[in-house]
Structures are given as C-alpha cells and as structure tokens.
Write a protein that holds these residues in place. Structure first.
Motif, mmCIF file in Angstrom:
data_model
loop_
_atom_site.group_PDB
_atom_site.id
_atom_site.type_symbol
_atom_site.label_atom_id
_atom_site.label_comp_id
_atom_site.label_asym_id
_atom_site.label_seq_id
_atom_site.Cartn_x
_atom_site.Cartn_y
_atom_site.Cartn_z
ATOM 1 N N CYS A 165 15.494 43.551 44.187
ATOM 2 C CA CYS A 165 14.676 42.748 45.108
ATOM 3 C C CYS A 165 15.578 41.763 45.857
ATOM 4 O O CYS A 165 16.448 41.137 45.248
ATOM 5 N N ASN B 131 14.859 38.931 46.907
ATOM 6 C CA ASN B 131 14.597 37.541 46.488
ATOM 7 C C ASN B 131 15.149 37.242 45.104
ATOM 8 O O ASN B 131 15.725 36.182 44.890
ATOM 9 N N CYS B 132 14.909 38.172 44.146
ATOM 10 C CA CYS B 132 15.168 37.818 42.746
ATOM 11 C C CYS B 132 16.035 38.827 41.997
ATOM 12 O O CYS B 132 16.390 38.596 40.848
ATOM 13 N N CYS C 275 7.821 44.218 44.173
ATOM 14 C CA CYS C 275 8.680 43.600 43.162
ATOM 15 C C CYS C 275 7.789 43.124 42.022
ATOM 16 O O CYS C 275 6.911 42.287 42.231
ATOM 17 N N CYS D 102 8.313 39.002 41.792
ATOM 18 C CA CYS D 102 7.795 38.198 42.909
ATOM 19 C C CYS D 102 6.312 38.440 43.165
ATOM 20 O O CYS D 102 5.607 37.568 43.667
HETATM 21 ZN ZN LIG Z 1 11.535 39.847 43.456
#
Ligand SMILES: [Zn+2]
Length: 266
Positions: free
Chosen positions: A240, A242-243, A260, A263
């Motif tokens: 992902c 973001n994470c 995800c 998220c």
């Molecule tokens: Zn994520």
C-alpha cells in the motif's frame, strides 16, 4: 474520448454508414442504419455519463456506449480496416470513423428527437463534476441505501461516471472499506468519499482516462498509458502506498475489488 472525437467529426457529413455487426445497433436493421444516418451532418459531440452522444442534423442523436472494449478510430482513405470494425462512417473529408469492438458489448442507438431522451439516459444521476452533484445529494443517496458502497458507486442512476477502477480508487483514497453498507457510513466519512470521487475523476481526465486517446495521431489508435496512475487497482500483493500493507483483491458483486486491509479496515 469525447474531447478526442470533437475536432475530428464536428461539422462533417456522413456520406454513408455501414453496420457490419447487427448486435452493435440492435434496434435497427443494417439497411435502416445506413438509410437513417446517410447525409446527416454531425453538429457536435456531447456526453451523458458513459454515453457518447453524436449530435446530428434534424435533432437526432446517435448514442454510443463503449462498454468493455469499444473504441473509435479515425482512418484515412488509404488505411486498412482494423479487426473488429463493426461500424464504419464514411465522412465528407475522405476519412472514415470506425467503431471497433473486440468483445462486442458496445452499443449504438439512434434517438430521433434529442428533446425526448429514452429512459436509459434520463434515469442517470447528476454528472459528478457538475454543480448538481452536491454533497447533500450524495449524503442523502448514501443514507437511503443498504447496499455496499462499492455496489452503490457503480449504480449509474445514483452516482454517475464511476466504473470499477474509479470506484475502487475513490474508496481507497477516502480510506473506506468497499463492502461497508452505504447507510452505515458517517457523514464526515461520506464527505471524504464525495471529495475523493471528484478528485479521482479529475485526475483520470487529466491523465487521459484509462487509455491515452488521440484519434488524430497517426492512424488514430489508442495507446495504453505507459505508467499506471492507479493507487490500488490491479495491485494485488503490492505494498500500500500509505502503509506498506499488501493490497488485497476480493470479488464483490461479481467485480474485482482491490483495497488495503489496514487503511480500509472499516
Ligand atoms: Zn494501507
């Protein structure tokens, strides 16, 4: 697509129209298709949702839905016809506008009076980038549905213009689980989703949609974008953005859905 078509067909007269695959325009015989479109001038190209609307002389419209693989090509008189050329329009500048469709799901429909649109067009939700598509409209629409958000976003009579890719991307951007029932989403998260939908569509238009389209370039073919600008779509197993958690794919409502698990936990 409409932006690519406009400069090529606006003002052109259709000298002849050939329907080579009956199912592309199921309401008309091949002879009637040719007869009804012959000698009409194309005065403009509009759009409603995913329908491309060729505006014709005498108040007629030719509505086209590309579905999965439909596309238009602009060919010179010397170019060979490509495969799956199901409809050919001979234009008065010696070019041909060709509708190709490998999977044959694309459809054309002649509307005799543009002021009396058929229900498949009038039932469509407001255009998502227009002023009519307000936050109030969106929140109200969500609150009335127990369907999953993913399924609701694909219903063109509720939210217009999102296909599978953009629905997946908007939910990721808003960090919302695709299977969450629409009426269980809080107002603040619904507002985030509203913004995400508009952002995703603007990004997609700027990037040239899911395909880079330039009908006027060379033989007028499409080019796939060299880089995927999608954040989660078709990224199963990738980290992902973001994470770093691995993106998951599930089949939901018969369509691949990517998300995800961290998220978009709920
Ligand atoms: Zn994520």
């Amino acid at each position: 697509m409409v932006r690519a078509l406009r400069p090529i067909v606006t003002g052109r007269r259709i000298l002849a129209a050939e329907l080579n695959l009956k199912r592309t325009a199921p309401e008309l015989s091949r002879a009637a298709f040719g007869r009804q479109l012959r000698n009409l001038r194309i005065t403009g190209v509009g759009r409603r949702g995913k329908y491309i609307l060729f505006e014709l002389e005498s108040g007629r419209l030719l509505a086209t839905h590309l579905r999965m693989t439909g596309k238009f090509l602009s060919l010179t008189a010397d170019d060979a016809l490509p495969p799956y050329a199901h409809v050919v329009f001979y234009l008065d500048d010696e070019r041909r506008l060709v509708f190709c469709d490998m999977r044959q799901f694309g459809r054309m429909r002649l509307i005799r009076d543009a002021s009396r649109l058929p229900k498949e067009l009038t039932a469509l939700a407001p255009e998502p980038l227009s002023d009519e598509f307000t936050e109030e409209y969106f929140l109200e629409t969500l609150s009335r549905s127990r369907r999953s958000l993913k399924q609701l976003l694909l219903d063109q009579t509720r939210v217009l213009g999102l296909g599978n890719i953009y629905a997946v991307e908007a939910l990721f951007l808003a960090r919302i689980n695709p299977t969450k029932p629409a009426n269980r989403l809080s107002k603040s998260r619904a507002r985030k989703l509203y913004q995400a939908i508009r952002q995703i569509l603007r990004e997609a238009i700027d990037a040239g949609s899911t395909l880079r389209i330039d009908l006027a370039d060379g033989n007028g073919s499409y080019f796939e974008t060299p880089e995927r600008f999608w954040r989660v779509y078709e990224r199963e197993g990738e980290p992902c953005v973001n994470c770093g958690t691995r993106i998951r794919r599930i089949v939901h409502g018969g369509r691949s859905t990517y998300y995800c698990p961290r998220c978009q936990r709920n």
